[in-house]
Design a protein around this motif. Structure first.
Motif, PDB file in Angstrom:
ATOM      1  N   ASN A  17       0.834  -1.201   0.000  1.00  0.00           N
ATOM      2  CA  ASN A  17       0.000   0.000   0.000  1.00  0.00           C
ATOM      3  C   ASN A  17       0.873   1.257   0.000  1.00  0.00           C
ATOM      4  N   CYS A  18       0.236   2.382  -0.248  1.00  0.00           N
ATOM      5  CA  CYS A  18       0.963   3.648  -0.392  1.00  0.00           C
ATOM      6  C   CYS A  18       1.746   4.024   0.866  1.00  0.00           C
ATOM      7  N   GLU A  19       1.105   3.900   2.013  1.00  0.00           N
ATOM      8  CA  GLU A  19       1.759   4.306   3.256  1.00  0.00           C
ATOM      9  C   GLU A  19       3.010   3.472   3.523  1.00  0.00           C
ATOM     10  N   LYS A  20       2.894   2.171   3.343  1.00  0.00           N
ATOM     11  CA  LYS A  20       4.028   1.277   3.589  1.00  0.00           C
ATOM     12  C   LYS A  20       5.166   1.550   2.595  1.00  0.00           C
ATOM     13  N   ALA A  21       4.824   1.738   1.327  1.00  0.00           N
ATOM     14  CA  ALA A  21       5.841   2.007   0.306  1.00  0.00           C
ATOM     15  C   ALA A  21       6.540   3.335   0.568  1.00  0.00           C
ATOM     16  N   PHE A  22       5.771   4.369   0.904  1.00  0.00           N
ATOM     17  CA  PHE A  22       6.365   5.683   1.127  1.00  0.00           C
ATOM     18  C   PHE A  22       7.236   5.679   2.387  1.00  0.00           C
TER      19      PHE A  22
END
Length: 168
Positions: free
Chosen positions: A2-7
């Motif tokens: 997901n976006c949060e984990k990747a960022f």
């Protein structure tokens, strides 16, 4: 991913550390994360530029960062001359990765379909084998131009991906 984990995983990286494959794939497929990383990179470059304020000193408690008087005078002269100072954080002119993929697929589909169309059949009859040489030359030139434009407009991604550092 997901976006949060990747960022968060991207933010955990040290300077010039290679980006993991999972994060790279996420950045390629997620335009909002890719834009955030691009803006973060631009902000880092702007802050690392010569004559930039490198500490958190603020002028007269106004909440505005203190600027070197020489830099302030130069900017005032540029504005007084009617010239514009470039916007370092503008994303105008960017083409999303999805559009690049669609245009590349359309280019490849056109090259695959044209020889079997009526126009391709007529060209083979009219020009013989000379048609193949010119056709493949035009295909090669079009793919080369497409790849050059893709790399040129996404150069910040490739510099980050391959760890290219400008010599001091």
């Amino acid at each position: 991913m997901n976006c949060e984990k990747a960022f968060n995983r991207y933010l955990e990286l040290d300077k010039f550390e290679s980006v993991p494959l999972g994060v790279t794939l996420h950045l390629l497929l997620c335009p909002s994360c890719r834009t955030a990383v691009r803006r973060l990179s631009r902000a880092e470059r702007a802050l690392a530029a010569p004559l930039a304020v490198s500490h958190t000193e603020y002028a007269c408690g106004s909440g505005v960062p203190a600027i070197d008087p020489a830099v302030r005078e130069a900017i005032e002269r540029i504005n007084a001359a009617g010239l514009s100072y470039p916007d370092l954080f503008s994303d105008r002119g960017r083409v999303s990765l999805t559009r690049w993929l669609v245009s590349g697929a359309a280019l490849a589909a056109g090259f695959a379909i044209l020889p079997f169309s009526d126009m391709g059949a007529w060209s083979r009859l009219a020009f013989g084998t000379g048609y193949l040489v010119s056709y493949f030359s035009v295909c090669g030139l079009a793919v080369t131009v497409w790849c050059g434009l893709f790399v040129g407009t996404n150069i910040d991604f490739f510099v980050k991906k391959f760890g290219i550092v400008r010599p001091a």
